[in-house]
Design a protein around this motif. Structure first.
Motif, mmCIF file in Angstrom:
data_model
loop_
_atom_site.group_PDB
_atom_site.id
_atom_site.type_symbol
_atom_site.label_atom_id
_atom_site.label_comp_id
_atom_site.label_asym_id
_atom_site.label_seq_id
_atom_site.Cartn_x
_atom_site.Cartn_y
_atom_site.Cartn_z
ATOM 1 N N ALA A 138 0.840 -1.206 0.000
ATOM 2 C CA ALA A 138 0.000 0.000 0.000
ATOM 3 C C ALA A 138 0.869 1.247 0.000
ATOM 4 C CB ALA A 138 -0.911 0.000 1.225
ATOM 5 N N GLY A 139 0.835 1.998 -1.091
ATOM 6 C CA GLY A 139 1.599 3.231 -1.182
ATOM 7 C C GLY A 139 1.041 4.308 -0.269
ATOM 8 N N ALA A 140 1.785 5.397 -0.124
ATOM 9 C CA ALA A 140 1.394 6.492 0.766
ATOM 10 C C ALA A 140 0.071 7.107 0.319
ATOM 11 C CB ALA A 140 2.487 7.564 0.771
ATOM 12 N N GLY A 141 -0.870 7.187 1.266
ATOM 13 C CA GLY A 141 -2.148 7.839 0.991
ATOM 14 C C GLY A 141 -3.107 7.023 0.155
ATOM 15 N N THR A 142 -2.885 5.695 0.079
ATOM 16 C CA THR A 142 -3.737 4.866 -0.781
ATOM 17 C C THR A 142 -4.876 4.184 -0.025
ATOM 18 O OG1 THR A 142 -2.232 2.982 -0.512
ATOM 19 C CG2 THR A 142 -1.868 4.423 -2.420
ATOM 20 N N GLY A 143 -5.027 4.474 1.258
ATOM 21 C CA GLY A 143 -6.155 3.936 2.013
ATOM 22 C C GLY A 143 -5.914 2.563 2.594
ATOM 23 N N LYS A 144 -4.724 2.321 3.128
ATOM 24 C CA LYS A 144 -4.415 0.996 3.661
ATOM 25 C C LYS A 144 -5.247 0.675 4.905
ATOM 26 C CE LYS A 144 -0.380 2.184 6.530
ATOM 27 N NZ LYS A 144 -0.987 1.811 7.830
ATOM 28 N N THR A 145 -5.435 1.670 5.792
ATOM 29 C CA THR A 145 -6.223 1.415 7.001
ATOM 30 C C THR A 145 -7.680 1.127 6.645
ATOM 31 O OG1 THR A 145 -4.759 2.868 8.269
ATOM 32 C CG2 THR A 145 -6.862 2.304 9.268
ATOM 33 N N VAL A 168 -0.834 -9.133 5.811
ATOM 34 C CA VAL A 168 0.117 -8.079 6.165
ATOM 35 C C VAL A 168 -0.014 -6.940 5.165
ATOM 36 C CG1 VAL A 168 1.704 -9.737 7.202
ATOM 37 C CG2 VAL A 168 2.040 -9.055 4.814
ATOM 38 N N VAL A 169 0.218 -5.723 5.648
ATOM 39 C CA VAL A 169 0.119 -4.543 4.784
ATOM 40 C C VAL A 169 1.287 -3.627 5.074
ATOM 41 C CG1 VAL A 169 -1.399 -3.366 6.443
ATOM 42 C CG2 VAL A 169 -1.372 -2.621 4.048
ATOM 43 N N GLY A 170 1.863 -3.071 4.025
ATOM 44 C CA GLY A 170 2.989 -2.168 4.227
ATOM 45 C C GLY A 170 3.500 -1.603 2.912
ATOM 46 N N ASP A 171 4.562 -0.830 3.020
ATOM 47 C CA ASP A 171 5.145 -0.161 1.859
ATOM 48 C C ASP A 171 6.661 -0.115 2.031
ATOM 49 O OD1 ASP A 171 5.873 1.428 -0.259
ATOM 50 O OD2 ASP A 171 4.869 3.248 0.449
ATOM 51 N N GLN A 207 -1.715 -4.707 -4.804
ATOM 52 C CA GLN A 207 -1.089 -3.388 -4.755
ATOM 53 C C GLN A 207 -2.160 -2.306 -4.674
ATOM 54 O OE1 GLN A 207 1.774 -2.443 -7.761
ATOM 55 N NE2 GLN A 207 3.126 -4.160 -7.267
ATOM 56 N N LEU A 208 -1.939 -1.348 -3.776
ATOM 57 C CA LEU A 208 -2.773 -0.144 -3.704
ATOM 58 C C LEU A 208 -1.914 1.013 -4.199
ATOM 59 C CD1 LEU A 208 -4.450 -0.537 -0.164
ATOM 60 C CD2 LEU A 208 -5.130 -1.545 -2.359
ATOM 61 N N LEU A 243 11.631 7.678 -6.124
ATOM 62 C CA LEU A 243 11.731 6.223 -5.983
ATOM 63 C C LEU A 243 12.247 5.527 -7.228
ATOM 64 C CD1 LEU A 243 8.557 5.058 -4.043
ATOM 65 C CD2 LEU A 243 10.845 5.483 -3.173
ATOM 66 N N ALA A 244 12.459 6.275 -8.300
ATOM 67 C CA ALA A 244 12.806 5.660 -9.590
ATOM 68 C C ALA A 244 14.037 4.771 -9.505
ATOM 69 C CB ALA A 244 13.014 6.740 -10.647
ATOM 70 N N LYS A 245 14.956 5.089 -8.596
ATOM 71 C CA LYS A 245 16.203 4.316 -8.480
ATOM 72 C C LYS A 245 16.161 3.310 -7.339
ATOM 73 C CE LYS A 245 18.980 8.045 -10.467
ATOM 74 N NZ LYS A 245 20.135 8.965 -10.265
ATOM 75 N N ASP A 246 14.977 3.090 -6.777
ATOM 76 C CA ASP A 246 14.835 2.147 -5.669
ATOM 77 C C ASP A 246 14.078 0.917 -6.153
ATOM 78 O OD1 ASP A 246 14.491 0.770 -3.347
ATOM 79 O OD2 ASP A 246 13.506 2.369 -2.238
ATOM 80 N N ALA A 247 14.820 -0.129 -6.497
ATOM 81 C CA ALA A 247 14.208 -1.322 -7.080
ATOM 82 C C ALA A 247 13.423 -2.131 -6.057
ATOM 83 C CB ALA A 247 15.291 -2.202 -7.708
ATOM 84 N N THR A 248 13.638 -1.874 -4.761
ATOM 85 C CA THR A 248 12.945 -2.663 -3.730
ATOM 86 C C THR A 248 11.520 -2.198 -3.502
ATOM 87 O OG1 THR A 248 13.687 -1.254 -1.897
ATOM 88 C CG2 THR A 248 15.145 -3.067 -2.556
ATOM 89 N N SER A 249 11.149 -1.038 -4.046
ATOM 90 C CA SER A 249 9.814 -0.484 -3.824
ATOM 91 C C SER A 249 8.983 -0.624 -5.086
ATOM 92 C CB SER A 249 9.915 0.992 -3.420
ATOM 93 O OG SER A 249 10.672 1.128 -2.245
ATOM 94 N N PRO A 250 8.040 -1.568 -5.126
ATOM 95 C CA PRO A 250 7.285 -1.832 -6.353
ATOM 96 C C PRO A 250 6.199 -0.808 -6.640
ATOM 97 C CG PRO A 250 6.488 -3.249 -4.599
ATOM 98 C CD PRO A 250 7.665 -2.502 -4.036
ATOM 99 N N ILE A 251 5.799 -0.034 -5.639
ATOM 100 C CA ILE A 251 4.651 0.857 -5.798
ATOM 101 C C ILE A 251 5.040 2.151 -6.508
ATOM 102 C CG2 ILE A 251 2.895 2.214 -4.579
ATOM 103 C CD1 ILE A 251 2.433 -0.755 -4.460
ATOM 104 N N ARG A 252 4.265 2.516 -7.520
ATOM 105 C CA ARG A 252 4.353 3.835 -8.131
ATOM 106 C C ARG A 252 2.953 4.438 -8.058
ATOM 107 N NH1 ARG A 252 8.614 2.544 -7.166
ATOM 108 N NH2 ARG A 252 10.507 2.495 -8.434
#
Length: 562
Positions: free
Chosen positions: A27-34, A247-250, A280-281, A299-308
């Motif tokens: 769940a990316g930032a501000g995508t409503g994970k809660t 589990v949920v996280g980013d 994915q959210l 985040l473009a250079k961070d391969a560990t973070s799949p969320i865009r």
């Protein structure tokens, strides 16, 4: 489609409908994970698939637990246990420990400071405040990584732990061992012991494990990118051979690696649970398109973070990047812009100034105070309330009788030098650096006064510090938030100013490895995604108005398109 899922978007609904684990929600930032996990829990219970009394939702903070519990109540769902890792573990310990050991549970210590200080003294290691704080942090890190004093030696060298100049891996290991002995003698435990002891008892006492696993069958874990090895082991013991866990996280918001948090359990979740379904959210309901676009570039250079992220709020004002001549000019102009935003109708509580290190707050406290704009500090004491600053002011006052022909700034340096200030920032040691940063801020204020008035003396400087202190308004319910990026995680504001984006501050100077640098990148991402509509980034070319202390723009800002 169950009515309880009607308010969710397609991505959220897909995740919430999947009520048999294992499930991983990125769940990316501000995508409503809660929203997603509360509706998932509510859907599972109202459909009869899950029993509320056998459901445990785990969060990292009591604030998050309260929010999740409140939202479940609004959905008409009660009976779910919503707790932090520590709260859930402590509840189990209090019930089972007396049964198996026929004695009272060890006393839970609110702070390990006294025991660490005793252990340091026994090991003939300095026991000043900063050293004890650093030793405590190392012991906490070792414990959450399930390390003994001996295994700490190997792991600390392997990962290049950041120790202060006075500390070595060997010294920390010896103090750690003495600390464990002192705690045993006192029949006491610390917060890390709550998790370690619960995990060990579940592993070694099958009767306890059977009872706990019968009680809890369905698990949800929030902020899974921040779990430590001991938390993951505890979750594994709760589950046993089952896999009904969501589990949920980013990974892009993993910013607590220094304390043992790791995103590897989220990234590699499917390797632990073979039947994992992941979702994915990506729809940001918080930030406008210009903010989301810039955050994605970070985040473009961070391969560990799949969320865009993709903004669902549409267009808004462009994010801006401004270079100022000095820290003072940066604070003044940000203060002016904040006043304009308030005049335009934005509430002060909807505005925040974020920065990398706590000592950066002082100049904003003073500038906003001078403008009559109330501020509230989050996650730190106000600058003039910090112990090292109070001590410095007392010592400066004690030196008011010092006279001579040399500039007062040299006297200030001498006096603060007796408290541990040095011209160069400590190479290592988190607590030592924080203390140095506070003392160095006072040195810089002295330099600023001398640059403005070459005839100023020490009494003038002390008076100017008192005036700055008086101008700082007490925290108000409707106030500008000043916060480090770490303490801003999980929050949001209509307008966010991210200040001090110069090389050496963000990324911080001691981020020397690729892993540490990537964490600084994630800090910038977290800071940006706190903003809903207005995002203004800035940096200053020098510390002082006279141009001394030249800085360069942060490398993290290179290749970003504004």
């Amino acid at each position: 489609m169950p009515a309880i899922l009607d308010s969710l978007d397609d991505q959220q609904r897909a995740a919430a409908q999947c009520i048999s684990g294992p499930v991983a929600i990125y769940a990316g930032a501000g995508t409503g994970k809660t929203r997603t996990i509360t509706h998932r829990i509510a859907h599972a219970i109202t459909s009869g698939e899950h029993d509320a009394s056998q459901t445990l939702a785990v969060t990292f903070t009591t604030r998050a637990a309260g929010e999740l519990r409140n939202r479940l109540g609004q959905l008409g769902v009660g009976g779910v246990q919503v707790r932090t890792f520590h709260s859930a573990a402590l509840r189990q310990l209090r019930f089972f420990y007396p049964q198996f050991f026929n004695s009272n549970l060890p006393d839970l210590m609110p702070s390990k400071f006294r025991f660490v200080a005793d252990a340091a003294t026994l090991c003939r290691v300095p026991n000043d405040k900063d050293t004890i704080r650093d030793l405590s942090a190392e012991i906490e890190w070792a414990k959450v990584n399930i390390l003994s004093p001996d295994s700490y030696r190997e792991k600390a060298v392997e990962v290049r732990r950041d120790l202060s100049g006075e500390l070595t891996v060997e010294k920390v290991s010896k103090v750690f061992e003495a600390y464990l002995s002192r705690m045993d003698e006192a029949h006491a435990m610390d917060f890390e012991d709550v998790l370690l002891l619960t995990t060990a008892m579940l592993e070694n006492y099958p009767e306890m494990a059977t009872t706990v696993r019968k009680q809890y069958r369905h698990f949800t874990v929030d902020e899974f990118q921040d779990v430590s090895p001991v938390q993951f082991e505890l979750l594994s013991q709760w589950l046993g051979d089952r896999d009904d866990v969501c589990v949920v996280g980013d990974p892009a918001q993993t910013i607590y690696s220094f304390s043992g948090a790791t995103s590897k359990y989220l990234i590699n979740f499917a390797s632990h649970f073979a039947r994992t379904q992941d979702f994915q959210l990506t729809h940001s309901y918080r930030s406008t398109e210009p903010i989301v676009s810039l955050a994605n570039q970070v985040l473009a250079k961070d391969a560990t973070s799949p969320i865009r992220l993709k903004s669902k709020r549409g267009q808004g004002p462009d994010a801006t990047l401004t270079a100022y001549s000095s820290d003072e000019e940066e604070a003044k102009q940000i203060g002016k812009q904040i006043a304009e935003l308030i005049a335009s109708g934005i509430s002060p509580r909807e505005i925040a100034v974020l920065y990398r290190i706590n000592s950066q707050s002082e100049i904003f406290e003073a500038e906003l105070g001078a403008l009559g704009i109330p501020v509230s500090l989050r996650g730190a004491e106000r600058f003039f309330e910090r112990p090292e600053v109070k001590n410095a002011l007392l010592t400066l006052r004690a030196g008011l009788h010092v006279t001579g022909d040399r500039p007062f700034v040299e006297t200030v340096r001498d006096i603060l030098g007796s408290l541990g200030w040095k011209p160069k920032e400590p190479d290592s040691g988190r607590s030592a650096r924080e203390t140095w940063e506070s003392l160095n801020t006072i040195v810089e204020l002295a330099d600023d006064l001398h640059a403005k008035d070459a005839t100023a003396q020490l009494p003038d400087f002390v008076k100017s510090l008192d005036l700055r202190n008086e101008m700082e308004f007490a925290p108000s319910a409707n106030a500008i938030t000043l916060a480090s990026i770490h303490s801003a995680k999980g929050l949001e504001w209509e307008a966010v100013f991210v200040a001090g984006l110069s090389e050496g501050l963000l990324p911080i100077s001691h981020a020397t490895t690729p892993t540490e640098f990537n964490e600084e990148r994630r800090l910038l991402y977290v800071a940006m995604t706190r903003a809903k509509t207005v995002l203004r980034l800035s940096w200053s070319k020098s510390r002082h108005t006279d141009g001394k202390g030249y800085r360069e723009q942060s490398t993290l800002l290179r290749d970003l398109n504004f």
